[in-house]
Design a protein around this motif. Structure first.
Motif, PDB file in Angstrom:
ATOM      1  N   LEU A 365     -27.535  34.023  44.998  1.00 57.65           N
ATOM      2  CA  LEU A 365     -28.166  32.734  44.697  1.00 57.65           C
ATOM      3  C   LEU A 365     -29.503  32.918  43.983  1.00 57.65           C
ATOM      4  O   LEU A 365     -29.888  32.131  43.116  1.00 57.65           O
ATOM      5  N   THR A 366     -30.200  33.974  44.383  1.00 58.47           N
ATOM      6  CA  THR A 366     -31.486  34.222  43.723  1.00 58.47           C
ATOM      7  C   THR A 366     -31.291  34.490  42.238  1.00 58.47           C
ATOM      8  O   THR A 366     -32.028  33.987  41.378  1.00 58.47           O
ATOM      9  N   GLY A 367     -30.267  35.305  41.965  1.00 62.19           N
ATOM     10  CA  GLY A 367     -29.965  35.550  40.569  1.00 62.19           C
ATOM     11  C   GLY A 367     -29.544  34.287  39.840  1.00 62.19           C
ATOM     12  O   GLY A 367     -29.832  34.111  38.647  1.00 62.19           O
ATOM     13  N   LEU A 368     -28.860  33.402  40.583  1.00 64.03           N
ATOM     14  CA  LEU A 368     -28.453  32.144  39.975  1.00 64.03           C
ATOM     15  C   LEU A 368     -29.662  31.311  39.578  1.00 64.03           C
ATOM     16  O   LEU A 368     -29.682  30.693  38.500  1.00 64.03           O
ATOM     17  N   MET A 369     -30.662  31.298  40.454  1.00 65.89           N
ATOM     18  CA  MET A 369     -31.859  30.529  40.121  1.00 65.89           C
ATOM     19  C   MET A 369     -32.537  31.100  38.869  1.00 65.89           C
ATOM     20  O   MET A 369     -33.017  30.343  38.008  1.00 65.89           O
ATOM     21  N   ALA A 370     -32.562  32.424  38.788  1.00 65.63           N
ATOM     22  CA  ALA A 370     -33.169  33.034  37.603  1.00 65.63           C
ATOM     23  C   ALA A 370     -32.366  32.686  36.348  1.00 65.63           C
ATOM     24  O   ALA A 370     -32.933  32.424  35.282  1.00 65.63           O
ATOM     25  N   TRP A 371     -31.046  32.703  36.529  1.00 64.62           N
ATOM     26  CA  TRP A 371     -30.208  32.369  35.373  1.00 64.62           C
ATOM     27  C   TRP A 371     -30.417  30.925  34.933  1.00 64.62           C
ATOM     28  O   TRP A 371     -30.440  30.618  33.744  1.00 64.62           O
ATOM     29  N   ARG A 372     -30.575  30.039  35.918  1.00 63.47           N
ATOM     30  CA  ARG A 372     -30.814  28.641  35.578  1.00 63.47           C
ATOM     31  C   ARG A 372     -32.135  28.488  34.833  1.00 63.47           C
ATOM     32  O   ARG A 372     -32.267  27.663  33.934  1.00 63.47           O
ATOM     33  N   SER A 373     -33.117  29.302  35.209  1.00 63.29           N
ATOM     34  CA  SER A 373     -34.391  29.250  34.495  1.00 63.29           C
ATOM     35  C   SER A 373     -34.216  29.714  33.046  1.00 63.29           C
ATOM     36  O   SER A 373     -34.761  29.119  32.113  1.00 63.29           O
ATOM     37  N   MET A 374     -33.449  30.789  32.886  1.00 64.50           N
ATOM     38  CA  MET A 374     -33.181  31.260  31.528  1.00 64.50           C
ATOM     39  C   MET A 374     -32.402  30.215  30.724  1.00 64.50           C
ATOM     40  O   MET A 374     -32.660  30.007  29.537  1.00 64.50           O
ATOM     41  N   LEU A 375     -31.469  29.551  31.402  1.00 60.93           N
ATOM     42  CA  LEU A 375     -30.686  28.523  30.727  1.00 60.93           C
ATOM     43  C   LEU A 375     -31.578  27.378  30.269  1.00 60.93           C
ATOM     44  O   LEU A 375     -31.408  26.844  29.168  1.00 60.93           O
ATOM     45  N   ALA A 376     -32.539  27.023  31.116  1.00 59.31           N
ATOM     46  CA  ALA A 376     -33.464  25.957  30.723  1.00 59.31           C
ATOM     47  C   ALA A 376     -34.285  26.363  29.508  1.00 59.31           C
ATOM     48  O   ALA A 376     -34.523  25.557  28.595  1.00 59.31           O
ATOM     49  N   ASP A 377     -34.707  27.641  29.486  1.00 59.67           N
ATOM     50  CA  ASP A 377     -35.467  28.119  28.328  1.00 59.67           C
ATOM     51  C   ASP A 377     -34.606  28.072  27.067  1.00 59.67           C
ATOM     52  O   ASP A 377     -35.091  27.731  25.975  1.00 59.67           O
ATOM     53  N   ARG A 378     -33.343  28.466  27.202  1.00 55.49           N
ATOM     54  CA  ARG A 378     -32.446  28.432  26.039  1.00 55.49           C
ATOM     55  C   ARG A 378     -32.241  27.006  25.540  1.00 55.49           C
ATOM     56  O   ARG A 378     -32.208  26.762  24.333  1.00 55.49           O
ATOM     57  N   ARG A 379     -32.098  26.089  26.492  1.00 52.59           N
ATOM     58  CA  ARG A 379     -31.931  24.706  26.092  1.00 52.59           C
ATOM     59  C   ARG A 379     -33.180  24.199  25.375  1.00 52.59           C
ATOM     60  O   ARG A 379     -33.072  23.452  24.376  1.00 52.59           O
ATOM     61  N   ALA A 380     -34.324  24.589  25.875  1.00 47.26           N
ATOM     62  CA  ALA A 380     -35.566  24.173  25.208  1.00 47.26           C
ATOM     63  C   ALA A 380     -35.642  24.763  23.812  1.00 47.26           C
ATOM     64  O   ALA A 380     -36.046  24.093  22.851  1.00 47.26           O
ATOM     65  N   SER A 381     -35.228  26.049  23.690  1.00 48.74           N
ATOM     66  CA  SER A 381     -35.235  26.683  22.373  1.00 48.74           C
ATOM     67  C   SER A 381     -34.246  26.003  21.429  1.00 48.74           C
ATOM     68  O   SER A 381     -34.551  25.793  20.252  1.00 48.74           O
ATOM     69  N   ALA A 382     -33.059  25.668  21.974  1.00 49.74           N
ATOM     70  CA  ALA A 382     -32.071  24.986  21.143  1.00 49.74           C
ATOM     71  C   ALA A 382     -32.578  23.618  20.703  1.00 49.74           C
ATOM     72  O   ALA A 382     -32.371  23.196  19.554  1.00 49.74           O
ATOM     73  N   ALA A 383     -33.263  22.917  21.621  1.00 53.76           N
ATOM     74  CA  ALA A 383     -33.810  21.610  21.260  1.00 53.76           C
ATOM     75  C   ALA A 383     -34.872  21.749  20.174  1.00 53.76           C
ATOM     76  O   ALA A 383     -34.957  20.942  19.238  1.00 53.76           O
ATOM     77  N   ALA A 384     -35.681  22.806  20.285  1.00 55.91           N
ATOM     78  CA  ALA A 384     -36.705  23.029  19.263  1.00 55.91           C
ATOM     79  C   ALA A 384     -36.063  23.354  17.918  1.00 55.91           C
ATOM     80  O   ALA A 384     -36.541  22.909  16.864  1.00 55.91           O
ATOM     81  N   THR A 385     -34.973  24.147  17.969  1.00 54.80           N
ATOM     82  CA  THR A 385     -34.275  24.481  16.722  1.00 54.80           C
ATOM     83  C   THR A 385     -33.705  23.222  16.076  1.00 54.80           C
ATOM     84  O   THR A 385     -33.814  23.024  14.854  1.00 54.80           O
ATOM     85  N   ARG A 386     -33.074  22.377  16.890  1.00 52.19           N
ATOM     86  CA  ARG A 386     -32.528  21.134  16.351  1.00 52.19           C
ATOM     87  C   ARG A 386     -33.632  20.244  15.802  1.00 52.19           C
ATOM     88  O   ARG A 386     -33.467  19.606  14.749  1.00 52.19           O
ATOM     89  N   GLN A 387     -34.756  20.201  16.514  1.00 53.63           N
ATOM     90  CA  GLN A 387     -35.867  19.377  16.053  1.00 53.63           C
ATOM     91  C   GLN A 387     -36.410  19.900  14.720  1.00 53.63           C
ATOM     92  O   GLN A 387     -36.710  19.123  13.803  1.00 53.63           O
ATOM     93  N   GLN A 388     -36.506  21.236  14.612  1.00 53.08           N
ATOM     94  CA  GLN A 388     -36.988  21.816  13.376  1.00 53.08           C
ATOM     95  C   GLN A 388     -36.036  21.516  12.219  1.00 53.08           C
ATOM     96  O   GLN A 388     -36.465  21.183  11.112  1.00 53.08           O
ATOM     97  N   ALA A 389     -34.707  21.638  12.493  1.00 55.40           N
ATOM     98  CA  ALA A 389     -33.731  21.347  11.446  1.00 55.40           C
ATOM     99  C   ALA A 389     -33.819  19.897  11.007  1.00 55.40           C
ATOM    100  O   ALA A 389     -33.750  19.587   9.804  1.00 55.40           O
TER     101      ALA A 389
END
Length: 792
Positions: A365-389
């Protein structure tokens, strides 16, 4: 500019810490996790047990039902050819006694037994005791036994043959006392006065288990004329039952209603040790399970049930078999229940393993929480990429709109700037602007920017007859967004001739519209997909609208002024003329042929003297030569091809075809005349001949028992003609409609007649057609094809 939104994850932890009772919530989470794990493990264990138990029950029922059906199908397929053989043999005997019909019946039996392996022997007897018997020998040949009875004298002659049908010996058997009138098949047929099936027994001569089928023939006054019969082995049925996989130790048998065994799952099973002994019953086989099953079935009747025998639960299925024989036979399947449900214990081990996995999940579960944090960062990065485009495309569109607003129209530099900006904004490999000509049949490239080479090109032209699907979609003024242009019907032609050589599969096509009518096309080729594709469709559609407005504004300027700088652009913006009636298929095809010839350095007018205009051509595609090289069984011709050529000659004489040729595996027919008004008559002539040939070839297939695998085609169009210097001179046809017909024949379905669009328009009033689809050839373009079915 508005400030960018901050990632939501920055507020989650502070808010959670500020909530009342947050500490209690954090401490209770492990307890909730443990309870959740226990509930999950219990649910998994119950689910596995219930699903396995239900699956085992369904599987066993379905398997037994499928086996019942397979046995019924196998029995029907095994006995039906023998019944059909005997019906034909009875017709060959033609209600005659043995001394009159033996010769014809023997010839039929010697031919027919070779194709029905289930038949062991053929019998033909009459009330006088005369008898004809044809039986397979050990060497693979057929032996004939003939019994002639005249008064008190009796003569028995055996004729032995090898596998090739050659007679090896003729023997006299004076000690033979066989009397067919005392055999069960003879007596049963005489008594039943109709086709009669015996029960299973051991054949006297072959010493193999089987049954006999007999058909009697009577005089009008009721006296018996003769009886014909066949002996049918059931060894194949026994082998089939042996190969059935029913659990681990299950077996399938075929028994009659009295419990006597008809077929047993063994390769060497014999129903008895003598022909006059009845087959054993289930309780006589020495198997205690079968004995117990037999006793229970006698009391409880047949059907599907579970019997408890000692400490075993036995699944018993006894379903009747619908037989040609009329015999009341039953498929008996016996299998221990543990063969089907024994895997349930194994599933328990699997459940235990899954429980361990679940416990490990808790540790992860601990690893899952870390993965969810990474997923949130990726989503933020994807949103920034879409915003830039989105921002890049928005700014690009603003710049293009500002430039267009300050200009009176598009010149070459403006279009090049637009394509470059669009390629950068969409991260596309190529961007092109296309103009639709006034006749709406041609797309001309105004400018194409290749981002990999940083170069501009123009002048490429697409024609409607080359890409009918693309132009049809363009007429609807609907954007096309496809990641696989080769699979999309609208862009498949564009992909084949334009995109594929460039290594491009993804494309976005936005129609340039003016007055609810497409006047051009914006193509964005291989744009960046994924997150960077945000706003791609909106940007391309907006840019196409902008291009449409500027093209329309430029069109109102004096045409002479535009023509001074760009004649091609002047022709493109001219108002479209009144809609003309589209040319017929002959005119379209001739125009396409003219363009193809021009690419080869000649013209249609230059080859006119060596061609025949609007000739009707038919092609018959035959199979490989080995198929038609055999000798027909019902004809005096040397080969099947000779018979086909003979029929071709007859069809030509009847139909009036003016040209015929046999070229290896193709037959070519043609009809043409100097008068153009007789094209329809020529086409009907060839169509009649092709239909006659098709019907005759189908008759040949049925008569010879072979698959000729022939295909036919018909076309009407221009063909080339050359004269060969023979005496008298002969004419050779080639190219044009003949080449088209050959291609259509090669791609046609078996036994079918493919027809081109020109042939369909010429013959649709007199013949029946159904659509087949479109086909593309360089000399015809994309043409519709049809299948000619017959006359109206």
């Amino acid at each position: 500019m508005a400030r960018p939104a901050l990632p939501a994850t920055r507020f989650v932890r502070p808010v959670l810490r500020a909530l009342p009772g947050a500490a209690w919530l954090r401490h209770s989470l492990p307890v909730v996790g443990v309870v959740s794990v226990l509930l999950l493990v219990s649910a998994i264990a119950w689910y596995i047990y219930d699903s396995n138990r239900h699956g085992a029950i369904v599987l066993s029922n379905d398997l037994i039902t499928a086996i019942d059906r397979r046995v019924a199908v196998q029995m029907h397929a095994y006995f039906q050819p023998a019944q059909q053989f005997l019906e034909l043999a009875e017709a060959a005997a033609n209600d005659r006694p043995v001394d009159e019909g033996a010769a014809e019946a023997e010839r039929f039996a010697l031919q027919g037994l070779l194709s029905v392996p289930a038949i062991t022997a053929f019998s033909y007897a009459d009330p006088d005791g005369d008898f004809l018997f044809v039986i397979r020998n050990e060497k693979g040949g057929l032996d004939t036994k003939r019994v002639d009875v005249e008064g008190s004298s009796r003569k028995v002659i055996w004729t032995r043959r090898d596998p090739d049908g050659k007679v090896t010996s003729v023997e006299d058997d004076p000690v033979d006392t066989f009397d067919p009138r005392k055999r069960p098949w003879y007596l049963g047929a005489e008594e039943a006065k109709k086709p009669f099936w015996t029960g299973t027994y051991l054949f006297f001569t072959a010493q193999k288990p089987g049954i006999s089928f007999a058909i009697p023939s009577f005089h009008p006054d009721g006296r018996l004329r003769n009886v014909v019969g066949v002996d049918i082995e059931i060894a194949t049925i026994c082998a089939f039952l042996k190969e059935l996989g029913i659990g681990v130790s299950g077996k399938a048998l075929i028994v009659d209603r009295e419990g006597r065994v008809v077929a047993f799952p063994s390769d060497h099973w014999l129903p008895a040790d003598r022909p006059d002994v009845a087959p054993p019953k289930l309780d006589e086989l020495g198997d205690p399970v079968l004995t117990h099953v037999y006793n229970r079935l006698r009391v409880e009747g047949y059907g599907r049930k579970i019997l408890e025998i000692g400490d075993q639960r036995i699944i018993v299925s006894s379903e009747p078999v619908n037989m040609l024989t009329g015999r009341d036979w039953v498929t008996l399947i016996i299998v221990p229940e543990t063969d089907f449900v024994g895997f349930v214990s194994d599933s328990g081990i699997a459940a235990l393993f899954m429980s361990v996995v679940v416990v490990l999940i808790v540790a992860a579960l601990t690893g899952l929480m870390a993965w969810r944090s990474m997923l949130a960062d990726r989503r933020a990065s994807a949103a920034a990429t879409r915003q830039q485009a989105l921002e890049v495309r928005t700014q690009t569109f603003i710049d293009l709109a500002r430039g267009v607003a300050t200009a009176e129209g598009f010149d070459g530099g403006d279009i090049q700037s637009a394509t470059e900006s669009a390629a950068n904004a969409c991260a596309a490999k190529r961007v092109a602007v296309w103009r639709l000509t006034s006749d709406r049949r041609t797309l001309q490239c105004e400018d194409c920017f290749d981002s990999t080479a940083s170069d501009h090109t123009s002048g490429l032209v697409f024609h409607r007859d080359e890409m009918p699907n693309l132009f049809a979609a363009l007429d609807k003024a609907v954007p096309i967004d496809t990641a696989d242009a080769g699979r999309d019907r609208r862009t498949s032609e564009l992909f084949a001739s334009y995109l594929a050589p460039l290594g491009i599969t993804s494309v976005y096509l936005a129609p340039i519209v003016a007055g609810n009518q497409a006047i051009g096309l914006l193509s964005v080729e291989d744009p960046r997909r994924g997150d960077r594709a945000a706003g791609l469709a909106a940007f391309c559609d907006a840019l196409s609208i902008l291009l449409g407005l500027r093209f329309t504004a430029a069109a109102v300027a004096p045409v002479a002024a535009i023509a001074a700088t760009s004649p091609a652009l002047a022709a493109a913006v001219m108002p479209p003329p009144a809609e003309e009636k589209p040319p017929d298929s002959f005119a379209q095809r001739e125009a396409r042929l003219e363009r193809t010839l021009l690419q080869q350095g000649t013209t249609l007018e230059q080859v006119r003297e060596a061609s025949i205009d609007r000739a009707a051509v038919g092609v018959v595609k035959l199979p490989s030569w080995t198929t038609v090289a055999q000798r027909p069984t019902d004809s005096g011709e040397r080969t099947a091809m000779d018979a086909i050529v003979h029929e071709l000659r007859r069809s030509i004489e009847r139909s009036g075809v003016t040209y015929a040729a046999l070229l290896d595996d193709e037959i070519v027919l043609a009809a043409f005349s100097a008068e153009s008004g007789k094209t329809g008559e020529d086409a009907r002539c060839v169509a009649t001949a092709i239909l006659a040939l098709r019907d005759r070839l189908i008759e040949f297939e049925d008569r010879w028992g072979v698959s000729l695998d022939f295909r036919l085609a018909i076309d009407v169009g221009t063909v080339m003609a050359s004269t060969i210097g023979t005496e008298p001179p002969t004419r050779n046809l080639w190219g044009g409609a003949l080449a088209v017909a050959k291609v259509l024949a090669t791609t046609a379905g078996r036994r079918s007649i493919a027809a081109s669009e020109t042939a369909y328009e010429m013959l649709s009033g007199d013949f029946l057609f159904r659509p087949r689809g479109s086909y593309f050839l360089p000399e015809t373009g994309a043409m519709r094809t049809f299948v000619m079915v017959g006359r109206t």
